[in-house]
Motif scaffolding. Sequence first.
Motif, PDB file in Angstrom:
ATOM      1  N   ILE B 312       0.811  -1.218   0.000  1.00  0.00           N
ATOM      2  CA  ILE B 312       0.000   0.000   0.000  1.00  0.00           C
ATOM      3  C   ILE B 312       0.842   1.265   0.000  1.00  0.00           C
ATOM      4  N   ARG B 313       2.108   1.164   0.436  1.00  0.00           N
ATOM      5  CA  ARG B 313       2.890   2.395   0.490  1.00  0.00           C
ATOM      6  C   ARG B 313       3.786   2.596  -0.724  1.00  0.00           C
ATOM      7  N   ASP B 314       3.609   1.783  -1.754  1.00  0.00           N
ATOM      8  CA  ASP B 314       4.486   1.882  -2.917  1.00  0.00           C
ATOM      9  C   ASP B 314       4.322   3.175  -3.699  1.00  0.00           C
ATOM     10  N   ASP B 315       5.453   3.745  -4.052  1.00  0.00           N
ATOM     11  CA  ASP B 315       5.506   4.783  -5.073  1.00  0.00           C
ATOM     12  C   ASP B 315       5.679   4.069  -6.394  1.00  0.00           C
ATOM     13  N   GLY B 316       5.108   4.593  -7.427  1.00  0.00           N
ATOM     14  CA  GLY B 316       5.277   4.011  -8.753  1.00  0.00           C
ATOM     15  C   GLY B 316       4.142   3.090  -9.075  1.00  0.00           C
ATOM     16  N   PRO B 317       4.259   1.795  -8.893  1.00  0.00           N
ATOM     17  CA  PRO B 317       5.480   1.054  -8.628  1.00  0.00           C
ATOM     18  C   PRO B 317       6.169   0.650  -9.927  1.00  0.00           C
ATOM     19  N   LEU B 318       7.290  -0.044  -9.820  1.00  0.00           N
ATOM     20  CA  LEU B 318       7.991  -0.602 -10.957  1.00  0.00           C
ATOM     21  C   LEU B 318       7.063  -1.539 -11.731  1.00  0.00           C
ATOM     22  N   PRO B 319       7.250  -1.670 -13.049  1.00  0.00           N
ATOM     23  CA  PRO B 319       6.347  -2.533 -13.822  1.00  0.00           C
ATOM     24  C   PRO B 319       6.428  -4.000 -13.383  1.00  0.00           C
ATOM     25  N   ASP B 320       7.524  -4.418 -12.745  1.00  0.00           N
ATOM     26  CA  ASP B 320       7.669  -5.814 -12.335  1.00  0.00           C
ATOM     27  C   ASP B 320       6.902  -6.139 -11.066  1.00  0.00           C
ATOM     28  N   VAL B 321       6.413  -5.107 -10.391  1.00  0.00           N
ATOM     29  CA  VAL B 321       5.734  -5.342  -9.119  1.00  0.00           C
ATOM     30  C   VAL B 321       4.358  -5.959  -9.354  1.00  0.00           C
ATOM     31  N   ILE B 322       4.045  -6.992  -8.580  1.00  0.00           N
ATOM     32  CA  ILE B 322       2.726  -7.623  -8.653  1.00  0.00           C
ATOM     33  C   ILE B 322       1.835  -6.880  -7.680  1.00  0.00           C
ATOM     34  N   THR B 323       0.903  -6.078  -8.202  1.00  0.00           N
ATOM     35  CA  THR B 323       0.143  -5.202  -7.308  1.00  0.00           C
ATOM     36  C   THR B 323      -1.000  -5.923  -6.603  1.00  0.00           C
ATOM     37  N   ASP B 324      -1.436  -7.057  -7.118  1.00  0.00           N
ATOM     38  CA  ASP B 324      -2.473  -7.790  -6.387  1.00  0.00           C
ATOM     39  C   ASP B 324      -1.774  -8.704  -5.383  1.00  0.00           C
ATOM     40  N   VAL B 325      -2.030  -8.454  -4.107  1.00  0.00           N
ATOM     41  CA  VAL B 325      -1.243  -9.153  -3.077  1.00  0.00           C
ATOM     42  C   VAL B 325      -1.517 -10.650  -3.040  1.00  0.00           C
ATOM     43  N   MET B 326      -2.713 -11.084  -3.431  1.00  0.00           N
ATOM     44  CA  MET B 326      -2.990 -12.516  -3.382  1.00  0.00           C
ATOM     45  C   MET B 326      -2.266 -13.231  -4.530  1.00  0.00           C
ATOM     46  N   VAL B 327      -2.156 -12.551  -5.660  1.00  0.00           N
ATOM     47  CA  VAL B 327      -1.383 -13.102  -6.769  1.00  0.00           C
ATOM     48  C   VAL B 327       0.095 -13.147  -6.365  1.00  0.00           C
ATOM     49  N   ALA B 328       0.555 -12.070  -5.737  1.00  0.00           N
ATOM     50  CA  ALA B 328       1.954 -12.011  -5.302  1.00  0.00           C
ATOM     51  C   ALA B 328       2.247 -13.139  -4.306  1.00  0.00           C
ATOM     52  N   GLN B 329       1.301 -13.363  -3.379  1.00  0.00           N
ATOM     53  CA  GLN B 329       1.484 -14.407  -2.372  1.00  0.00           C
ATOM     54  C   GLN B 329       1.643 -15.773  -3.039  1.00  0.00           C
ATOM     55  N   ASP B 330       0.811 -16.038  -4.019  1.00  0.00           N
ATOM     56  CA  ASP B 330       0.875 -17.329  -4.708  1.00  0.00           C
ATOM     57  C   ASP B 330       2.180 -17.494  -5.475  1.00  0.00           C
ATOM     58  N   THR B 331       2.617 -16.416  -6.101  1.00  0.00           N
ATOM     59  CA  THR B 331       3.861 -16.469  -6.868  1.00  0.00           C
ATOM     60  C   THR B 331       5.017 -16.763  -5.909  1.00  0.00           C
ATOM     61  N   MET B 332       5.004 -16.097  -4.804  1.00  0.00           N
ATOM     62  CA  MET B 332       6.005 -16.293  -3.760  1.00  0.00           C
ATOM     63  C   MET B 332       6.022 -17.751  -3.297  1.00  0.00           C
ATOM     64  N   ARG B 333       4.824 -18.281  -3.036  1.00  0.00           N
ATOM     65  CA  ARG B 333       4.697 -19.670  -2.595  1.00  0.00           C
ATOM     66  C   ARG B 333       5.402 -20.623  -3.551  1.00  0.00           C
TER      67      ARG B 333
END
Lengths: 412, 412, 412, 412
Positions: B312-333
Amino acid sequence: MQMSREIELEGHIIDSGIMTKVMDQVMDMGGNFEILVFDVGKQKTDPSYARLRIAAPTEEQLDLILSEVFRLGAHYPIVADAALVPAEGDRIVPKGFYSTTNHPTQVKVGGEWIPVEFLEMDCILVVDKEQKRACCTPLSKLKKGDLVVVGEDGVKVDYPERPREGGRFEFMHGTVSPERPSETLIEQIAREIIDIKRGGKEVVLVGGPAIIHTGGGPALAEIIRKGYIDVVLAGNALATHDIESNLFGTSLGMDIRTAKNVTGGHKHHIYAISEVMRAGSIRSAVEKGVITGGVMYECVCNKVPYVLAGSIRDDGPLPDVITDVMVAQDTMRRHLRDAGMVLMVATLLHSVAVGNCLPSQVRTICVDINPASVTKLMDRGTTQAIGVVSDAGTFFPMLAKKLDEYAKTFSV
Amino acid sequence: MQMSREIELEGHIIDSGIMTKVMDQVMDMGGNFEILVFDVGKQKTDPSYARLRIAAPTEEQLDLILSEVFRLGAHYPIVADAALVPAEGDRIVPKGFYSTTNHPTQVKVGGEWIPVEFLEMDCILVVDKEQKRACCTPLSKLKKGDLVVVGEDGVKVDYPERPREGGRFEFMHGTVSPERPSETLIEQIAREIIDIKRGGKEVVLVGGPAIIHTGGGPALAEIIRKGYIDVVLAGNALATHDIESNLFGTSLGMDIRTAKNVTGGHKHHIYAISEVMRAGSIRSAVEKGVITGGVMYECVCNKVPYVLAGSIRDDGPLPDVITDVMVAQDTMRRHLRDAGMVLMVATLLHSVAVGNCLPSQVRTICVDINPASVTKLMDRGTTQAIGVVSDAGTFFPMLAKKLDEYAKTFSV
Amino acid sequence: MQMSREIELEGHIIDSGIMTKVMDQVMDMGGNFEILVFDVGKQKTDPSYARLRIAAPTEEQLDLILSEVFRLGAHYPIVADAALVPAEGDRIVPKGFYSTTNHPTQVKVGGEWIPVEFLEMDCILVVDKEQKRACCTPLSKLKKGDLVVVGEDGVKVDYPERPREGGRFEFMHGTVSPERPSETLIEQIAREIIDIKRGGKEVVLVGGPAIIHTGGGPALAEIIRKGYIDVVLAGNALATHDIESNLFGTSLGMDIRTAKNVTGGHKHHIYAISEVMRAGSIRSAVEKGVITGGVMYECVCNKVPYVLAGSIRDDGPLPDVITDVMVAQDTMRRHLRDAGMVLMVATLLHSVAVGNCLPSQVRTICVDINPASVTKLMDRGTTQAIGVVSDAGTFFPMLAKKLDEYAKTFSV
Amino acid sequence: MQMSREIELEGHIIDSGIMTKVMDQVMDMGGNFEILVFDVGKQKTDPSYARLRIAAPTEEQLDLILSEVFRLGAHYPIVADAALVPAEGDRIVPKGFYSTTNHPTQVKVGGEWIPVEFLEMDCILVVDKEQKRACCTPLSKLKKGDLVVVGEDGVKVDYPERPREGGRFEFMHGTVSPERPSETLIEQIAREIIDIKRGGKEVVLVGGPAIIHTGGGPALAEIIRKGYIDVVLAGNALATHDIESNLFGTSLGMDIRTAKNVTGGHKHHIYAISEVMRAGSIRSAVEKGVITGGVMYECVCNKVPYVLAGSIRDDGPLPDVITDVMVAQDTMRRHLRDAGMVLMVATLLHSVAVGNCLPSQVRTICVDINPASVTKLMDRGTTQAIGVVSDAGTFFPMLAKKLDEYAKTFSV
């Protein structure tokens, strides 16, 4: 606003921020001011001059305001001698006594400005009229009959101007962030140590036992052996665990090379103290070959004086520990006389104690894993302190390396 | 105490402390126990066996007690199949669902013990009867009709036994003290990294932007270049400030070589993001020669995958950032599947997030300047985490050095 | 494993975890064990009994192992008298001296078990054969010729069993989380204070000056006035700022009702000390009507003894301060003799000092805004300490309220 | 110093410290200045006026210096229109773009000064020439073709003057000390909340889950019920544990009334989320009588809007959580439009996120047990933040009490 008096300000009063501070103070305290004269230095090397009329609703309030702005370096245009009142008993201050800042100060006695000696904050100004000396005196040393300065007349403070170019640490004042580049800061500390020593002043180390627990001991010992430290101020714990680590390889029973607790290790610090007791002192234990390395060993071998101040939580303590805290405080004070820099590492208690005894122009650097420690030091008046949030166990090895690098660069 | 049931315990149940934990749990919850059989392993390599009758005043209380002791590895002497109930809707759990621990777990389905896949804590056990698979499923992925294990029947947990000799970090479990020898711990982390990689498992780095702010970036980049890290999990801030430091020499506008703020530096992170945006992605910015060094550069050049999760505190963000946190969580997993070790540095948010997704046998080391961060990580269930209180800016240079030393020693 | 000896363990050795601890210790230290007899208490009220043969490769290693397991309560089946060796000089321990734990301990002298008096950790056991007394003696008080226990023969430790039902704070041991329900914990502390006093034991307060700075002073004064505190252990700072706040409404110059610094406030603490100096003592200043309220005032009026221990950072200090830390430590010890509970608030220095002097059965609660303070206290051996992360300025008003509520509930 | 330009400064430039800041900045950056005109306001209500010639060795350096002093409110004597350059692509900034401060700003377009809307720091100034509007635009929302202000010409910043009398919190700026009188500060916060609301502005709460864990939930719910809060910004965790505590009396499985972990408690937060999932949303769960009290319940019942922003560590999450962080950020921004005060409690992540979106004139108070959290918030640019070091679990009950007291006092 019936009551008013004129005051003067001189020097780099705008760019040092003193002019601003004075105006702020007057208005925050319910007073008012009129600017009578304001000669601004046009170039950055020119000093400025201001004359202000300070006004307040009552005489008492005016005095309070003046008392504060005098601490910032303001003074009356024509300065009378300081008023002197004898102390009515040991450790009893006269009403209205002048309480010192830790900034360079002068007192007017017999029409002459005398610099105040042994400056530290929150002390009493005692004047010896015959000797023409003025000494900053802690309450504990005030004797019946001492001539104490009361009121603000005849006292002039040189409020420190904000240092300009080349200031190595100025950017850090007042902020204590763990988000600074550690290696850069440590390199700057190394340069500062070497510059201070080249300038003929002393570097004082104030250290806590976490230096030993975190494995910073060998690097600190090396730094002392190489002559970078002139005085060590610490307590029983640093010395005990340093000696324990020399005798047993442990610190509070934990093996420093494996980080594991050692069987029977809980006895080690008692043994360490007992062995020094048997030898008579740390020096004697070094001379008898009982202690063969470490921080205290290097102090003894390299004639670096140390003061070990007692504390309520001491085990033992070692025979070298000064158990009366007021005696310890005085001994510490004497060793701070030539300090150009004080490096405080991982000890809040001793840092605040030493900070209390320092004039504001001594470079003061406080390294602690806990940012709150530096905040507390500054809350207690050591506003010149610069905080570095780091871990003693990684700080000292890197400092040793940077000192070597910078010393080499310079010699070439 | 009318209600009672028999349970069994096997393995190194005394010296692992499990026997004690079970008895504690029963009595703390108002139950009672009788030891029916207790065959103690006489030698340290012998397993023990115990049969206990657990009793409680009510059926409900007995169930609660059993539910807890089953999490410690106890089970019924004769084990029935796990009871399965279909989820009545997406992300809706059936009453009495089995909530997973992060310890190795088996489920009995069709008379057969099946190991649970993708283990992490506080999840739901979903069984595929045809495929004979059982998967640990986060609530967010539970679908209507999924067969969910309810109750404790037919589930067996291998509670981790306390590791014995040679345990490199075992002595540190559960304590987070800044008073540990930093250099020793960092050396042990270096050895662990190399051993894990030799064992064919992956080393995952979870890092926060303070790595860059404290000047730890170049050493981390070197560690990645040398192949010690297999995956990097971070957020927009670490990547942005790493790229900013490559493009401008600054981190959040502060020059890393002088620790001073740079004129116009407040624009640098926006410029950095904008340049990556222009290139299309970090990889593309590296390939086009826009980014020429640093942590992200080494990831790209050395084919080390990275996941940048939005916050939530991101500036930008970079194009590589996964902005949906549930998608990011799964990718991380997915990138944690082969992790043998996770090194978390200077980021509470990502550390807790990653900790949630780890089985307890993954070596988890958390380095932070603030001891409270590790406490919080453990409070959130990542009880296997080992805390090292240190400063990222001095930690990484020392880790790089120790990795080199240990790698050399070993090759000879 | 040629060397071996038999040892015994009795009591609730399984559910207290002692059996596990003993086995762990033996194996971690490279020894081995064989269980010869193991009679398990079938019901939770039954004690268990175990006989083990402990083996090790060398005599020396076996001794080290035995030394550790004896600290856990194990003992030889047939116990010889403790071996006694006279100290060869003041503050010099004999080789192999027995270092005390803070758990209840007995020594066998002349065939008889004698309970050890004045228990505290890391001390020396001195036996008076004629008086049939055994005293825990700090190194600083060891005299030449004192008969010191060496080795582990003839010493028996009652390792504390894990308390079971009704334990008010047991769940908190070993964890220091700021994420606990503050109001609940404060209520439990209130109940504990009242229960301890009803049980005829004393409640000791150990406090730092932040109590006054954060505005907790009035509530603490009320708690003392109402008789909940039996002893106050503190330093110069708490007393000075308490008196300053009574005389001037400020603490370190900050107005407690507005949180703003007061003009001339930097002099207040010096004035406060000077006024007490003039009166001669705090008691005398109260009697002369100089001090009219506050923590110290209530101590004097309600005959609550206080010990003010000197520290190296003291200003003044007040005439009541004991400046020799070893004298202060002894005075403190005497006031801890009847303590059932020690409440430590916002002072790391005094908390560690007092913790060092406490037997493990004294309920010890440490309230600090900084979780690291409690960790340090426990690192220093006060493992019974329970940490509450809270703010003195909100803690005391809520504690005063909860004490009143609980006292009322009970009287009805 | 061949290159030079004239600039002007107006207003309370001395007593606000702006004059000092400008001179400092120029000299720190290697420039020089000459004071051409300096009309000092003689009385405290008089504005001052200064004209300075700023000089630097190179054109580039001069531009850098001017860029910084313009951020402090300086401007050219005759101001040209702002230069506008279209963005060449989405999220790509033109070279030399003007990066916003969070202070009130105006842009000169077509000879007219237009106030900038939606102010926040580190954003891009986009001008709509037809509509005569200028909007502060985060990088993420910059569209191809947007007219972006480049350079400093035609932009004027109203640097905040230091507030004078009656400033309730001014004394606290820039310091974060745990040694402040808590009750006094909480009373001042209560008064501020009431004054802000009376002034017609909104009070926004930003909160973390520790509010619930520390037992502050009921008091916060009461504060919301009584109408003191207009918007709640939080994450999945606060809402989940609040609902868990309503459904089960626990927070992360710990009973809030006993502080003990509850059997099966580890499932509670999953059940809580699942129940809301079944209902469809928090609002719907309240309407169906599933949720019967607590923070979220009061929000729904009292029509207080809330934004729950997703984070990488979320379990579940609740259906109301916005999982795309950029969407969440925008939603949050919209709810901050009428904020007069933001109260941030126990959440670093959300505090920094919200701080990023606030103009500097919004009263910003950050309450955290860890002083480092406030330091970090200020390091990230929210320099107007005021830090209160306290514990959420004691803070909210005291705030509720003070709000009631002050509300009563006022009505009479």
